[in-house]
Write a protein that holds these residues in place. Sequence first.
Motif, mmCIF file in Angstrom:
data_model
loop_
_atom_site.group_PDB
_atom_site.id
_atom_site.type_symbol
_atom_site.label_atom_id
_atom_site.label_comp_id
_atom_site.label_asym_id
_atom_site.label_seq_id
_atom_site.Cartn_x
_atom_site.Cartn_y
_atom_site.Cartn_z
ATOM 1 N N THR A 29 70.368 -57.792 -15.125
ATOM 2 C CA THR A 29 69.890 -56.547 -15.726
ATOM 3 C C THR A 29 70.633 -55.357 -15.152
ATOM 4 O OG1 THR A 29 67.703 -57.508 -16.023
ATOM 5 C CG2 THR A 29 67.858 -55.115 -16.118
ATOM 6 N N LEU A 30 70.856 -55.368 -13.841
ATOM 7 C CA LEU A 30 71.563 -54.270 -13.199
ATOM 8 C C LEU A 30 72.974 -54.139 -13.753
ATOM 9 C CD1 LEU A 30 71.565 -53.369 -9.463
ATOM 10 C CD2 LEU A 30 73.730 -53.659 -10.633
ATOM 11 N N VAL A 31 73.679 -55.263 -13.871
ATOM 12 C CA VAL A 31 75.050 -55.224 -14.376
ATOM 13 C C VAL A 31 75.092 -54.685 -15.796
ATOM 14 C CG1 VAL A 31 77.023 -56.629 -15.045
ATOM 15 C CG2 VAL A 31 75.898 -57.043 -12.872
ATOM 16 N N ARG A 32 74.178 -55.163 -16.651
ATOM 17 C CA ARG A 32 74.167 -54.693 -18.039
ATOM 18 C C ARG A 32 73.873 -53.203 -18.112
ATOM 19 N NH1 ARG A 32 71.459 -59.657 -18.989
ATOM 20 N NH2 ARG A 32 69.444 -58.595 -18.938
ATOM 21 N N ALA A 33 72.924 -52.741 -17.297
ATOM 22 C CA ALA A 33 72.545 -51.332 -17.336
ATOM 23 C C ALA A 33 73.693 -50.434 -16.908
ATOM 24 C CB ALA A 33 71.329 -51.098 -16.435
ATOM 25 N N SER A 67 74.847 -47.655 -6.164
ATOM 26 C CA SER A 67 73.954 -46.510 -6.296
ATOM 27 C C SER A 67 72.647 -46.908 -6.969
ATOM 28 C CB SER A 67 74.646 -45.409 -7.106
ATOM 29 O OG SER A 67 73.753 -44.347 -7.388
ATOM 30 N N PHE A 68 72.751 -47.704 -8.033
ATOM 31 C CA PHE A 68 71.560 -48.117 -8.774
ATOM 32 C C PHE A 68 70.603 -48.896 -7.878
ATOM 33 C CE2 PHE A 68 68.996 -50.582 -11.686
ATOM 34 C CZ PHE A 68 68.795 -49.724 -12.759
ATOM 35 N N HIS A 69 71.150 -49.749 -7.003
ATOM 36 C CA HIS A 69 70.287 -50.575 -6.158
ATOM 37 C C HIS A 69 69.787 -49.807 -4.942
ATOM 38 C CE1 HIS A 69 72.695 -51.321 -2.577
ATOM 39 N NE2 HIS A 69 71.961 -52.360 -2.246
ATOM 40 N N ASN A 70 70.285 -48.585 -4.748
ATOM 41 C CA ASN A 70 69.886 -47.771 -3.597
ATOM 42 C C ASN A 70 69.258 -46.462 -4.063
ATOM 43 O OD1 ASN A 70 69.618 -47.141 -0.856
ATOM 44 N ND2 ASN A 70 71.612 -46.113 -0.791
ATOM 45 N N CYS A 71 68.365 -46.580 -5.043
ATOM 46 C CA CYS A 71 67.561 -45.444 -5.513
ATOM 47 C C CYS A 71 68.398 -44.325 -6.134
ATOM 48 C CB CYS A 71 66.707 -44.873 -4.378
ATOM 49 S SG CYS A 71 65.573 -46.083 -3.655
ATOM 50 N N GLY A 72 69.592 -44.656 -6.664
ATOM 51 C CA GLY A 72 70.406 -43.664 -7.348
ATOM 52 C C GLY A 72 71.107 -42.682 -6.438
ATOM 53 N N ARG A 73 71.355 -43.074 -5.194
ATOM 54 C CA ARG A 73 72.028 -42.184 -4.248
ATOM 55 C C ARG A 73 73.549 -42.247 -4.414
ATOM 56 N NH1 ARG A 73 67.633 -44.203 -0.996
ATOM 57 N NH2 ARG A 73 66.331 -42.492 -0.226
ATOM 58 N N SER A 74 74.228 -41.257 -3.863
ATOM 59 C CA SER A 74 75.678 -41.152 -3.952
ATOM 60 C C SER A 74 76.357 -42.288 -3.198
ATOM 61 C CB SER A 74 76.128 -39.805 -3.376
ATOM 62 O OG SER A 74 77.533 -39.709 -3.380
ATOM 63 N N VAL A 75 77.356 -42.920 -3.849
ATOM 64 C CA VAL A 75 78.128 -43.994 -3.230
ATOM 65 C C VAL A 75 79.578 -43.891 -3.688
ATOM 66 C CG1 VAL A 75 78.483 -46.483 -3.006
ATOM 67 C CG2 VAL A 75 76.164 -45.576 -3.127
ATOM 68 N N GLY A 76 80.525 -43.824 -2.761
ATOM 69 C CA GLY A 76 81.943 -43.855 -3.095
ATOM 70 C C GLY A 76 82.341 -42.832 -4.134
ATOM 71 N N SER A 77 82.908 -43.323 -5.248
ATOM 72 C CA SER A 77 83.375 -42.435 -6.311
ATOM 73 C C SER A 77 82.243 -41.903 -7.177
ATOM 74 C CB SER A 77 84.379 -43.183 -7.201
ATOM 75 O OG SER A 77 83.754 -44.307 -7.820
ATOM 76 N N PHE A 78 81.056 -42.468 -7.023
ATOM 77 C CA PHE A 78 79.899 -42.042 -7.821
ATOM 78 C C PHE A 78 79.105 -41.050 -6.979
ATOM 79 C CE2 PHE A 78 75.766 -43.110 -10.045
ATOM 80 C CZ PHE A 78 76.147 -42.543 -11.256
ATOM 81 N N GLY A 80 71.383 -36.179 -3.345
ATOM 82 C CA GLY A 80 70.090 -36.841 -3.313
ATOM 83 C C GLY A 80 70.063 -38.056 -4.222
ATOM 84 N N CYS A 81 68.901 -38.347 -4.773
ATOM 85 C CA CYS A 81 68.763 -39.457 -5.737
ATOM 86 C C CYS A 81 69.049 -38.897 -7.127
ATOM 87 C CB CYS A 81 67.367 -40.060 -5.648
ATOM 88 S SG CYS A 81 66.963 -40.748 -4.030
ATOM 89 N N PHE A 82 70.336 -38.673 -7.424
ATOM 90 C CA PHE A 82 70.723 -37.910 -8.609
ATOM 91 C C PHE A 82 70.844 -38.761 -9.871
ATOM 92 C CE2 PHE A 82 74.611 -39.733 -7.176
ATOM 93 C CZ PHE A 82 75.431 -39.848 -8.288
ATOM 94 N N ALA A 83 70.861 -40.080 -9.736
ATOM 95 C CA ALA A 83 71.040 -40.950 -10.898
ATOM 96 C C ALA A 83 69.891 -41.946 -10.968
ATOM 97 C CB ALA A 83 72.374 -41.693 -10.816
ATOM 98 N N ARG A 84 69.766 -42.576 -12.130
ATOM 99 C CA ARG A 84 68.732 -43.590 -12.275
ATOM 100 C C ARG A 84 68.999 -44.764 -11.340
ATOM 101 N NH1 ARG A 84 68.867 -44.806 -18.514
ATOM 102 N NH2 ARG A 84 71.050 -44.275 -18.126
ATOM 103 N N GLY A 85 67.951 -45.304 -10.766
ATOM 104 C CA GLY A 85 68.093 -46.426 -9.854
ATOM 105 C C GLY A 85 66.749 -46.840 -9.307
#
Length: 263
Positions: free
Chosen positions: A10-14, A55-66, A70-75
Amino acid sequence: MARPARNADTLVRAVKRRSNGADKSVRVTNSKHIPSGEGGAVTGMSDELLDRCHSFHNCGRSVGSFKGSGCFARGSNYRMQHFQAVILLQQFEKLLKETEIRRANADYLTAGLNQIGGIAPARLPENSRTVGTDRRAVRSVGCLRRARRSRPTHSNFNGLSRGKFIHALGAEGVPCGGGYGEQYNDGMLDEAINSPGYKRLWSADRLKAYRESFKDLKGNAQVCATTVGMGQTLLLADRSAMDHILEAIRKIRAYSAALAKGA
């Protein structure tokens, strides 16, 4: 990047909806080659995709190029427990060796089954072999999840049903089963089709046509009805165990007429 296995696909598809990177989800539940309870991993060739997954698996937090604040994205919180990661890391040392044992035994069984006749071993993609890059990294192409699956044919086994074949093979000390059934008949899709949400999105005719289209999956139905599978742990046994499996199937074929008539 590791995360609970039941949500890996599900994570990969999303995330992939916004990325073109190649990817694969790997599960490490108890039946897998390197189990750790509930866990999994996502691999890929795109740094952007992996950063989004992380990022998705870590509550939408900033990671690398993304990047974001804060928790700026869905996750959500899909972080693996440390003790699960330790259990997995310790098993990488044995993975290459055990995979080679599985491969050799699987090839041996395939050759033996082809000689018996009436059994169609599962076909794997050409060159589906494991390539080890170093002691701690493994890249797999089909072979890591290689369980023995075969299909006994009625003509060569005097009409012996799959159920009786499985029972007879179990009586010879070879654990096996029928594998997956036609899961689209289990009720889950019917529940979705009949849900208020689906009925708002699609017309009754469209939903009916979708449900009736399952009848056209004749190839899948045949595979589900004829497959006999053995767990991948059997392929870690010694060569004498492989000979025992082959001898058991030869015996079943020799007595298949009597077995087919039995209760």
